[in-house]
Write a protein that holds these residues in place. Structure first.
Motif, PDB file in Angstrom:
ATOM      1  N   MET A  78       0.799  -1.077  -0.026  1.00  0.00           N
ATOM      2  CA  MET A  78      -0.054  -0.075   0.023  1.00  0.00           C
ATOM      3  C   MET A  78       0.961   1.298  -0.129  1.00  0.00           C
ATOM      4  SD  MET A  78      -2.540   1.267   2.980  1.00  0.00           S
ATOM      5  CE  MET A  78      -3.931   0.198   2.465  1.00  0.00           C
ATOM      6  N   ARG A  79       0.591   2.135  -1.009  1.00  0.00           N
ATOM      7  CA  ARG A  79       1.255   3.539  -0.838  1.00  0.00           C
ATOM      8  C   ARG A  79       0.815   4.353   0.276  1.00  0.00           C
ATOM      9  NH1 ARG A  79       1.445   5.898  -6.773  1.00  0.00           N
ATOM     10  NH2 ARG A  79       2.513   4.123  -7.707  1.00  0.00           N
ATOM     11  N   LEU A  80       1.629   5.195   0.738  1.00  0.00           N
ATOM     12  CA  LEU A  80       1.532   6.061   1.981  1.00  0.00           C
ATOM     13  C   LEU A  80       0.359   6.834   1.583  1.00  0.00           C
ATOM     14  CD1 LEU A  80       2.460   6.384   4.754  1.00  0.00           C
ATOM     15  CD2 LEU A  80       3.974   8.170   3.734  1.00  0.00           C
ATOM     16  N   THR A  81       0.276   7.357   0.507  1.00  0.00           N
ATOM     17  CA  THR A  81      -0.761   8.306  -0.080  1.00  0.00           C
ATOM     18  C   THR A  81      -2.033   7.567  -0.013  1.00  0.00           C
ATOM     19  OG1 THR A  81      -0.392   7.708  -2.257  1.00  0.00           O
ATOM     20  CG2 THR A  81       0.574   9.718  -1.742  1.00  0.00           C
ATOM     21  N   THR A  82      -2.188   6.317  -0.227  1.00  0.00           N
ATOM     22  CA  THR A  82      -3.502   5.516  -0.194  1.00  0.00           C
ATOM     23  C   THR A  82      -3.837   5.383   1.278  1.00  0.00           C
ATOM     24  OG1 THR A  82      -2.841   4.396  -2.154  1.00  0.00           O
ATOM     25  CG2 THR A  82      -4.478   3.252  -0.807  1.00  0.00           C
ATOM     26  N   PHE A  83      -2.872   5.053   2.109  1.00  0.00           N
ATOM     27  CA  PHE A  83      -3.092   4.906   3.601  1.00  0.00           C
ATOM     28  C   PHE A  83      -3.681   6.335   3.943  1.00  0.00           C
ATOM     29  CE2 PHE A  83      -1.404   6.246   7.832  1.00  0.00           C
ATOM     30  CZ  PHE A  83      -2.175   5.243   8.793  1.00  0.00           C
ATOM     31  N   TRP A  84      -3.139   7.347   3.784  1.00  0.00           N
ATOM     32  CA  TRP A  84      -3.790   8.781   4.313  1.00  0.00           C
ATOM     33  C   TRP A  84      -5.191   9.002   3.606  1.00  0.00           C
ATOM     34  CZ3 TRP A  84      -2.363  10.529   8.662  1.00  0.00           C
ATOM     35  CH2 TRP A  84      -1.270  10.169   9.081  1.00  0.00           C
ATOM     36  N   GLU A  85      -5.306   8.516   2.490  1.00  0.00           N
ATOM     37  CA  GLU A  85      -6.616   8.792   1.917  1.00  0.00           C
ATOM     38  C   GLU A  85      -7.765   7.796   2.633  1.00  0.00           C
ATOM     39  OE1 GLU A  85      -6.197   7.481  -2.475  1.00  0.00           O
ATOM     40  OE2 GLU A  85      -5.165   9.489  -2.675  1.00  0.00           O
ATOM     41  N   ARG A  86      -7.308   6.758   3.006  1.00  0.00           N
ATOM     42  CA  ARG A  86      -8.257   5.740   3.770  1.00  0.00           C
ATOM     43  C   ARG A  86      -8.297   6.116   5.222  1.00  0.00           C
ATOM     44  NH1 ARG A  86      -6.770  -0.255   1.921  1.00  0.00           N
ATOM     45  NH2 ARG A  86      -7.167   0.076  -0.181  1.00  0.00           N
ATOM     46  N   MET A  87      -7.485   6.893   5.579  1.00  0.00           N
ATOM     47  CA  MET A  87      -7.593   7.350   7.153  1.00  0.00           C
ATOM     48  C   MET A  87      -8.376   8.442   6.976  1.00  0.00           C
ATOM     49  SD  MET A  87      -5.584   5.916   9.692  1.00  0.00           S
ATOM     50  CE  MET A  87      -5.213   7.407  10.765  1.00  0.00           C
ATOM     51  N   ARG A  88      -8.271   9.386   6.212  1.00  0.00           N
ATOM     52  CA  ARG A  88      -9.002  10.613   6.038  1.00  0.00           C
ATOM     53  C   ARG A  88     -10.466  10.241   5.671  1.00  0.00           C
ATOM     54  NH1 ARG A  88      -4.152  12.872   4.833  1.00  0.00           N
ATOM     55  NH2 ARG A  88      -3.576  14.451   6.662  1.00  0.00           N
ATOM     56  N   GLU A  89     -10.769   9.387   4.836  1.00  0.00           N
ATOM     57  CA  GLU A  89     -12.081   8.983   4.273  1.00  0.00           C
ATOM     58  C   GLU A  89     -12.780   8.463   5.657  1.00  0.00           C
ATOM     59  OE1 GLU A  89     -14.065   5.794   1.330  1.00  0.00           O
ATOM     60  OE2 GLU A  89     -12.108   6.232   1.118  1.00  0.00           O
ATOM     61  N   HIS A  90     -12.225   7.778   6.300  1.00  0.00           N
ATOM     62  CA  HIS A  90     -12.803   7.014   7.504  1.00  0.00           C
ATOM     63  C   HIS A  90     -13.034   7.973   8.517  1.00  0.00           C
ATOM     64  CE1 HIS A  90     -14.911   3.980  10.129  1.00  0.00           C
ATOM     65  NE2 HIS A  90     -13.551   4.230  11.031  1.00  0.00           N
ATOM     66  N   PHE A  91     -12.166   8.848   8.974  1.00  0.00           N
ATOM     67  CA  PHE A  91     -12.006   9.452  10.266  1.00  0.00           C
ATOM     68  C   PHE A  91     -12.038  10.983   9.985  1.00  0.00           C
ATOM     69  CE2 PHE A  91      -9.200   5.850  11.132  1.00  0.00           C
ATOM     70  CZ  PHE A  91      -9.642   5.168  12.418  1.00  0.00           C
ATOM     71  N   GLY A  92     -12.167  11.428   8.832  1.00  0.00           N
ATOM     72  CA  GLY A  92     -12.127  12.934   8.740  1.00  0.00           C
ATOM     73  C   GLY A  92     -10.870  13.416   8.783  1.00  0.00           C
ATOM     74  N   ASP A  93     -10.539  14.575   8.223  1.00  0.00           N
ATOM     75  CA  ASP A  93      -9.330  15.378   8.243  1.00  0.00           C
ATOM     76  C   ASP A  93      -8.649  15.291   9.658  1.00  0.00           C
ATOM     77  OD1 ASP A  93      -9.242  15.374   5.449  1.00  0.00           O
ATOM     78  OD2 ASP A  93      -9.856  17.426   5.404  1.00  0.00           O
ATOM     79  N   THR A  94      -9.260  16.122  10.465  1.00  0.00           N
ATOM     80  CA  THR A  94      -8.894  16.584  11.591  1.00  0.00           C
ATOM     81  C   THR A  94      -8.471  15.336  12.640  1.00  0.00           C
ATOM     82  OG1 THR A  94      -9.832  18.617  11.452  1.00  0.00           O
ATOM     83  CG2 THR A  94      -9.068  17.794  13.757  1.00  0.00           C
ATOM     84  N   TYR A  95      -9.634  14.378  12.701  1.00  0.00           N
ATOM     85  CA  TYR A  95      -9.356  13.300  13.596  1.00  0.00           C
ATOM     86  C   TYR A  95      -8.595  12.315  13.115  1.00  0.00           C
ATOM     87  CZ  TYR A  95     -11.557   9.631  16.768  1.00  0.00           C
ATOM     88  OH  TYR A  95     -11.476   8.887  17.798  1.00  0.00           O
ATOM     89  N   ALA A  96      -8.200  12.184  11.946  1.00  0.00           N
ATOM     90  CA  ALA A  96      -7.152  11.151  11.171  1.00  0.00           C
ATOM     91  C   ALA A  96      -5.925  11.674  11.681  1.00  0.00           C
ATOM     92  CB  ALA A  96      -7.583  11.413   9.693  1.00  0.00           C
ATOM     93  N   ASP A  97      -5.474  12.946  11.630  1.00  0.00           N
ATOM     94  CA  ASP A  97      -4.528  13.520  12.221  1.00  0.00           C
ATOM     95  C   ASP A  97      -4.096  13.383  13.664  1.00  0.00           C
ATOM     96  OD1 ASP A  97      -3.814  14.231   9.483  1.00  0.00           O
ATOM     97  OD2 ASP A  97      -4.303  16.295   9.780  1.00  0.00           O
TER      98      ASP A  97
END
Length: 64
Positions: free
Chosen positions: A1-20
């Motif tokens: 998995m690419r790092l960009t895909t990882f962050w896309e999934r994090m943000r998709e599930h948790f939202g920008d602020t909560y993912a961070d």
């Protein structure tokens, strides 16, 4: 998995602020007591980190 895909999934599930926030503050036992950011900085594979996130939080199987 690419790092960009990882962050896309994090943000998709948790939202920008909560993912961070999760990545920075939440210690995951499946990552040997490290945060997401620490595990990634240590060179842990993004797919391994994503699986740890999925196992810890209620992530829909469509995002696995």
């Amino acid at each position: 998995m690419r790092l960009t895909t990882f962050w896309e999934r994090m943000r998709e599930h948790f939202g920008d602020t909560y993912a961070d926030s999760i990545a920075q503050d939440y210690v995951l036992s499946k990552l040997d007591g490290r945060t997401v950011n620490t595990a990634l900085a240590d060179g842990e594979d993004a797919k391994t980190v994503w699986r740890a996130v999925c196992a810890t939080f209620d992530v829909p199987s469509s995002l696995h």
